[in-house]
Design a protein around this motif. Structure first.
Motif, PDB file in Angstrom:
ATOM      1  N   PHE A  35       0.975  -1.379  -0.159  1.00 39.08           N
ATOM      2  CA  PHE A  35       0.120  -0.216  -0.379  1.00 39.08           C
ATOM      3  C   PHE A  35       0.564   1.387  -0.259  1.00 39.08           C
ATOM      4  N   GLY A  36       0.360   2.358  -0.179  1.00 43.18           N
ATOM      5  CA  GLY A  36       1.249   3.299  -0.606  1.00 43.18           C
ATOM      6  C   GLY A  36       1.615   3.592  -1.723  1.00 43.18           C
ATOM      7  N   GLN A  37       2.633   5.484  -2.024  1.00 43.87           N
ATOM      8  CA  GLN A  37       3.011   5.523  -2.976  1.00 43.87           C
ATOM      9  C   GLN A  37       4.824   5.975  -2.434  1.00 43.87           C
ATOM     10  N   LEU A  38       5.730   5.731  -3.275  1.00 43.22           N
ATOM     11  CA  LEU A  38       7.250   6.284  -2.861  1.00 43.22           C
ATOM     12  C   LEU A  38       7.480   7.320  -3.743  1.00 43.22           C
ATOM     13  N   PHE A  39       8.832   7.580  -2.588  1.00 41.82           N
ATOM     14  CA  PHE A  39       9.570   8.875  -4.095  1.00 41.82           C
ATOM     15  C   PHE A  39      10.500   8.086  -4.186  1.00 41.82           C
ATOM     16  N   GLY A  40      11.139   8.966  -5.353  1.00 40.08           N
ATOM     17  CA  GLY A  40      12.010   8.296  -6.032  1.00 40.08           C
ATOM     18  C   GLY A  40      13.878   8.590  -4.797  1.00 40.08           C
ATOM     19  N   TYR A  41      14.423   8.016  -4.267  1.00 41.79           N
ATOM     20  CA  TYR A  41      15.779   8.861  -3.630  1.00 41.79           C
ATOM     21  C   TYR A  41      16.795   9.905  -4.336  1.00 41.79           C
ATOM     22  N   ASP A  42      17.052  10.824  -3.804  1.00 43.57           N
ATOM     23  CA  ASP A  42      17.536  11.876  -4.632  1.00 43.57           C
ATOM     24  C   ASP A  42      19.101  11.352  -3.934  1.00 43.57           C
ATOM     25  N   LYS A  43      20.010  11.325  -4.933  1.00 40.41           N
ATOM     26  CA  LYS A  43      20.918  10.790  -5.569  1.00 40.41           C
ATOM     27  C   LYS A  43      22.017  11.756  -5.215  1.00 40.41           C
ATOM     28  N   ASP A 172      12.710  12.332  -4.071  1.00 40.40           N
ATOM     29  CA  ASP A 172      12.963  13.379  -5.421  1.00 40.40           C
ATOM     30  C   ASP A 172      11.395  13.245  -5.994  1.00 40.40           C
ATOM     31  N   GLU A 173      10.344  13.908  -5.315  1.00 37.32           N
ATOM     32  CA  GLU A 173       9.207  14.091  -5.279  1.00 37.32           C
ATOM     33  C   GLU A 173       8.365  14.174  -7.189  1.00 37.32           C
ATOM     34  N   LYS A 174       9.247  14.452  -7.624  1.00 42.90           N
ATOM     35  CA  LYS A 174       9.510  14.269  -9.165  1.00 42.90           C
ATOM     36  C   LYS A 174       9.306  12.934  -9.633  1.00 42.90           C
ATOM     37  N   THR A 175       9.550  11.725  -9.300  1.00 44.25           N
ATOM     38  CA  THR A 175       9.470  10.499  -9.326  1.00 44.25           C
ATOM     39  C   THR A 175       8.667   9.680  -8.695  1.00 44.25           C
ATOM     40  N   SER A 176       8.245   9.050  -8.529  1.00 46.48           N
ATOM     41  CA  SER A 176       7.315   8.313  -7.250  1.00 46.48           C
ATOM     42  C   SER A 176       6.924   6.437  -8.509  1.00 46.48           C
ATOM     43  N   PHE A 177       6.157   5.880  -7.369  1.00 47.05           N
ATOM     44  CA  PHE A 177       6.582   4.528  -7.114  1.00 47.05           C
ATOM     45  C   PHE A 177       4.866   4.418  -6.325  1.00 47.05           C
ATOM     46  N   PRO A 193      -0.307  16.634   2.701  1.00 46.79           N
ATOM     47  CA  PRO A 193       0.501  16.270   1.594  1.00 46.79           C
ATOM     48  C   PRO A 193       0.979  15.046   2.450  1.00 46.79           C
ATOM     49  N   LEU A 194       0.996  14.111   1.537  1.00 43.28           N
ATOM     50  CA  LEU A 194       1.990  12.797   2.429  1.00 43.28           C
ATOM     51  C   LEU A 194       3.177  12.939   1.546  1.00 43.28           C
ATOM     52  N   ALA A 195       4.183  12.036   2.840  1.00 42.89           N
ATOM     53  CA  ALA A 195       4.955  11.908   2.806  1.00 42.89           C
ATOM     54  C   ALA A 195       5.103  10.763   2.383  1.00 42.89           C
ATOM     55  N   SER A 196       7.023  10.221   1.233  1.00 39.96           N
ATOM     56  CA  SER A 196       7.060   8.965   0.911  1.00 39.96           C
ATOM     57  C   SER A 196       6.734   7.768   1.684  1.00 39.96           C
ATOM     58  N   CYS A 197       5.931   7.479   1.352  1.00 39.51           N
ATOM     59  CA  CYS A 197       5.905   5.867   1.976  1.00 39.51           C
ATOM     60  C   CYS A 197       4.914   5.392   1.687  1.00 39.51           C
ATOM     61  N   GLY A 198       5.346   3.408   1.540  1.00 39.13           N
ATOM     62  CA  GLY A 198       4.767   2.643   1.497  1.00 39.13           C
ATOM     63  C   GLY A 198       4.614   1.069   2.397  1.00 39.13           C
TER      64      GLY A 198
END
Length: 393
Positions: A35-43, A172-177, A193-198
């Motif tokens: 469940f949920g949505q993840l954002f990409g890690y900012d390298k 990086d909130e521009k990329t999501s999964f 707004p939700l944080a990146s969390c799965g």
């Protein structure tokens, strides 16, 4: 509250240092949903050094930390009889690593319908991160230092704040999964707004043989993702965690070297000191990464901008760990951890149905089990945890 188990009897005094491994280290695993949505890690965080430190930003995001029994997915799994025991990765990792804990803590345990639920108290120890708990000379709280920024309570609040906002910033909130289903703790009407969390709900089968039916369902948490390792592979899942420096010259610093001058030239010494001073915290991080099945753990080293002021911080560098390497480096025994969880659950299942409180003794390496009213910790005013002499009466 009354004492349910006679803690003076040897078989019910759990001396942490003599707990034997009770289960093999292997187990089978099944998924019950993501469940949920993840954002990409900012390298770009991987390229930060003490000379190019990045200020920690305060970002307004929401991440839910719902206890086990209030989790709608756990409730659904329990109604289907999916497992005998239910917990979150935070609670489970705490129990699995409890041999390394120093400060007192408590877990609410409910035995109902042949099932066991492990819960936390709102605002209790599971909602905060400790600092230098395992140091030979840990931070102390005296009447004189009660309001000091370097008291255990203040440092815990600071570390929790840092850990939360680092995980908000390092994506990086521009990329999501998106996982299979939306966040189970929010609704379309919510505007925050939700944080990146799965959330990955995983069922571990700890049965020793075919006749031993013992499964535990766990809600695990993931904070970010990285691109797939192979062209057709799934995204790599990431846990984001932090270690923080407050004042290397202050009492309770545990002999830690000054990070800004040593992280580049003597990182090994910094890591060794953190493993010594924060062994319990790091062990929990490692076990949580295994429970969640992530591919990578990113640990941010965050320090105060000014050692005498605790409101401004900067990330000095990050470290990347594979969960298997993380576990091995800390010499954490998953076998022993599962054994502790199994032992506690089996004991609860043999006791009358009801609500119990498992307490780590603040002065000794033992845990005590108390029977409490079913309504305890359900109202606005929580019941007090008993003093030892009151509990034994």
């Amino acid at each position: 509250l009354r004492l349910e188990v006679d803690v003076e009897e040897p078989e019910t005094v759990y001396a942490f240092f003599v707990l034997p491994p009770l289960l093999p280290q292997t187990y089978s695993l099944a998924f019950s949903g993501t469940f949920g949505q993840l954002f990409g890690y900012d390298k770009t965080f991987d390229r930060i050094t003490p000379k190019t430190e990045r200020p920690l930003q305060i970002i307004d995001r929401v991440r839910y930390n719902t206890t086990t029994s209030d989790d709608p997915i756990i409730q659904d799994l329990a109604s289907k009889g999916t497992a005998k025991a239910y917990a979150t990765d935070t609670i489970l990792s705490w129990l699995m690593c409890c041999t390394r804990s120093v400060y007192p803590w408590d877990v609410i345990i409910t035995h109902e319908g042949g099932k066991v639920f492990f819960d936390k108290r709102d605002g209790g120890p599971f909602d905060f991160i400790t600092v230098n708990e395992n140091a030979a000379d840990p931070p102390m709280e005296t009447d004189k230092e009660k309001d000091s920024i370097n008291s255990p309570g203040s440092l815990s609040l600071e570390a929790t704040f840092i850990d939360q906002h680092f995980s908000f910033q390092a994506v990086d909130e521009k990329t999501s999964f998106k996982f299979q289903r939306p966040n189970p703790f929010t609704s379309p009407e919510d505007r925050e707004p939700l944080a990146s969390c799965g959330y990955r709900y995983r069922v571990f089968d700890l049965g020793i043989d075919d006749e031993d039916d013992f499964k535990i369902a766990v809600r695990t948490q993931v904070e970010a993702f990285l691109p797939p390792a192979t062209a057709k592979g799934p995204p790599q899942l990431v846990n984001l965690r932090t270690l923080n420096e407050f004042d290397s010259k202050a009492p309770g610093s545990g002999g830690a070297p000054e990070w800004r001058s040593k992280l580049d030239t003597q990182r090994g010494a910094v890591v060794a000191t953190e493993m010594k001073n924060n062994g319990f915290k790091l062990s929990k991080y490692a076990v949580q990464s295994v429970l969640a099945g992530v591919d990578v753990v990113k640990i941010g080293y965050v320090s105060r901008v000014n050692p005498r002021e605790n409101s401004r911080h900067a990330t000095l560098t990050t470290a990347t760990m594979r969960p298997s390497d993380f576990i091995a480096q800390l010499t954490v025994s998953l076998s022993n951890g599962w054994g502790i969880v199994r032992m506690i659950t089996d004991k609860i299942l043999k006791m009358p149905e009801g609500k119990y409180l498992l307490i780590k003794d603040p002065n000794k390496s033992i845990i005590r089990l108390y029977s409490i009213p079913v309504t305890a910790f359900m109202g606005e005013e929580e019941a007090d945890i008993p003093e030892e002499d009151e509990a034994a009466e």
